[in-house]
Design a protein around this motif. Structure first.
Motif, mmCIF file in Angstrom:
data_model
loop_
_atom_site.group_PDB
_atom_site.id
_atom_site.type_symbol
_atom_site.label_atom_id
_atom_site.label_comp_id
_atom_site.label_asym_id
_atom_site.label_seq_id
_atom_site.Cartn_x
_atom_site.Cartn_y
_atom_site.Cartn_z
ATOM 1 N N ALA A 101 4.920 -6.027 -4.826
ATOM 2 C CA ALA A 101 6.010 -5.142 -4.675
ATOM 3 C C ALA A 101 5.306 -3.860 -4.444
ATOM 4 C CB ALA A 101 6.840 -5.473 -5.897
ATOM 5 N N SER A 102 4.398 -3.378 -5.134
ATOM 6 C CA SER A 102 4.073 -2.014 -4.934
ATOM 7 C C SER A 102 3.449 -1.716 -3.678
ATOM 8 C CB SER A 102 3.073 -1.436 -5.850
ATOM 9 O OG SER A 102 1.728 -2.317 -5.839
ATOM 10 N N ILE A 103 2.617 -2.634 -3.024
ATOM 11 C CA ILE A 103 2.081 -2.667 -1.607
ATOM 12 C C ILE A 103 3.238 -2.679 -0.556
ATOM 13 C CG2 ILE A 103 0.798 -4.030 0.179
ATOM 14 C CD1 ILE A 103 -0.991 -5.028 -2.230
ATOM 15 N N VAL A 104 4.063 -3.589 -0.855
ATOM 16 C CA VAL A 104 5.389 -3.733 0.147
ATOM 17 C C VAL A 104 6.150 -2.244 0.003
ATOM 18 C CG1 VAL A 104 7.681 -4.819 0.521
ATOM 19 C CG2 VAL A 104 5.693 -6.353 -0.026
ATOM 20 N N THR A 105 6.278 -1.524 -1.229
ATOM 21 C CA THR A 105 7.082 -0.315 -1.140
ATOM 22 C C THR A 105 6.237 0.657 -0.520
ATOM 23 O OG1 THR A 105 7.887 -0.961 -3.253
ATOM 24 C CG2 THR A 105 7.559 1.482 -2.722
#
Length: 115
Positions: A101-105
């Motif tokens: 999720a942090s990578i996608v953000t």
């Protein structure tokens, strides 16, 4: 597409390893009282075929590295151990999905730059 594979590839690979481990744990629990059934174990390192991309010094000290390979242990199923393994899988899943999720953000933010 290569960019996304490079960014999310380790997370997807690790989620597959978690899934494999969960399937074995579930099979062990389901067959705990089956005559002649012996516990099977799985190693994240074996499934990943490489070092864990999310391994940290703290997680190494906590014992998240599994050295055993996916094999029949020859011992009866220990339900307490299987339940602990399920909890470990839950923690690994939580860690991996948060990382993804942090990578996608970050990718989403980067795509908005300059608009």
């Amino acid at each position: 597409m290569d960019f996304l594979d490079n960014a999310l590839g380790p997370s997807l690979q690790y989620l597959n390893a978690i899934s494999s481990r969960q399937k074995l744990t579930s099979a062990n629990i389901a067959n705990a009282h089956t005559p002649g059934y012996t516990a099977r174990s799985a190693s994240f390192a074996e499934v990943l075929k490489a070092e864990n991309p999310f391994e940290t010094n703290l997680s190494q000290r906590m014992g998240s590295k599994l050295s055993e390979m996916n094999h029949n242990t020859g011992t009866p199923v220990n339900l307490q151990k299987e339940l602990v393994d399920m909890q470990k899988n839950l923690l690994f899943y939580s860690m991996t999905t948060r990382r993804a999720a942090s990578i996608v953000t970050v990718l989403k933010s980067a795509s908005q730059v300059g608009r």
